[in-house]
Write a protein that holds these residues in place. Structure first.
Motif, short mmCIF file in Angstrom:
data_model
loop_
_atom_site.label_atom_id
_atom_site.label_comp_id
_atom_site.label_asym_id
_atom_site.label_seq_id
_atom_site.Cartn_x
_atom_site.Cartn_y
_atom_site.Cartn_z
N UNK A 147 -8.73 12.53 -18.96
CA UNK A 147 -8.08 13.49 -18.07
C UNK A 147 -8.32 13.00 -16.64
N UNK A 148 -7.23 12.67 -15.94
CA UNK A 148 -7.31 12.05 -14.62
C UNK A 148 -6.57 12.93 -13.61
N UNK A 149 -7.18 13.17 -12.46
CA UNK A 149 -6.51 13.90 -11.38
C UNK A 149 -5.91 12.90 -10.39
N UNK A 150 -4.62 13.07 -10.09
CA UNK A 150 -3.92 12.20 -9.15
C UNK A 150 -3.41 13.07 -7.99
N UNK A 151 -3.80 12.69 -6.78
CA UNK A 151 -3.39 13.46 -5.60
C UNK A 151 -3.02 12.49 -4.48
N UNK A 152 -2.36 12.98 -3.42
CA UNK A 152 -2.06 12.11 -2.29
C UNK A 152 -3.37 11.65 -1.65
N UNK A 153 -3.37 10.47 -1.08
CA UNK A 153 -4.61 9.97 -0.49
C UNK A 153 -5.04 10.80 0.72
N UNK A 212 0.80 -1.24 0.00
CA UNK A 212 0.00 0.00 0.00
C UNK A 212 0.83 1.28 0.00
N UNK A 213 2.12 1.19 -0.24
CA UNK A 213 2.93 2.42 -0.23
C UNK A 213 2.61 3.32 -1.42
N UNK A 240 -9.54 6.49 -3.57
CA UNK A 240 -8.24 5.97 -3.15
C UNK A 240 -7.98 4.63 -3.84
N UNK A 241 -6.80 4.53 -4.46
CA UNK A 241 -6.42 3.31 -5.19
C UNK A 241 -4.95 2.99 -4.92
N UNK A 242 -4.51 1.82 -5.36
CA UNK A 242 -3.09 1.47 -5.37
C UNK A 242 -2.58 1.68 -6.79
#
Length: 121
Positions: free
Chosen positions: A90-96, A62-63, A72-74
């Motif tokens: 178009x995808x937004x990626x952010x810290x969980x 899960x790191x 939230x995904x892996x």
């Protein structure tokens, strides 16, 4: 066959400033690509300052946990083609957890260890 996706990635470096912003990266992907492959491609080919965590690459540790469009995904086990089919290209990626983010997609490791403490007698 190669397809294109645009990743909007949350950027912050709390050592320099607490303000955050989004960077966009356009990448090619194929049917087998997972999100971690694209993060590594950004780091190796476009921006070697991008910070993210990875370890096992098989979905156990899960790191590489991040948020994609608020889910939230892996990153090591989520197929990019499925994201595109569900969410568009178009995808937004952010810290969980953006409140505990220390740099880009990396969350404070002290916060991480506190969530995993198990007391046994």
């Amino acid at each position: 066959m190669k397809n294109e996706i645009k990743l909007k990635i949350y950027r912050v470096n709390t050592e320099l400033s607490h303000s955050s912003h989004w960077n966009e990266f356009t990448l090619e992907y194929d049917a087998e690509s997972v999100l971690l492959d694209l993060l590594l491609k950004i780091f190796n080919e476009q921006d070697n300052t991008l910070a993210f965590d990875k370890n096992c690459r098989i979905g156990l540790c899960s790191s590489c946990r991040v948020k994609v469009n608020e889910k939230i995904i892996l990153a090591c086990s989520e197929n990019v083609a499925q994201f595109v089919a569900e969410l568009g290209d178009v995808i937004e990626v952010s810290p969980y957890n953006t409140l505990k983010a220390v740099r880009d997609l990396v969350v404070d490791p002290q916060f991480e260890s506190c969530t995993r403490i198990k007391v046994t007698l």
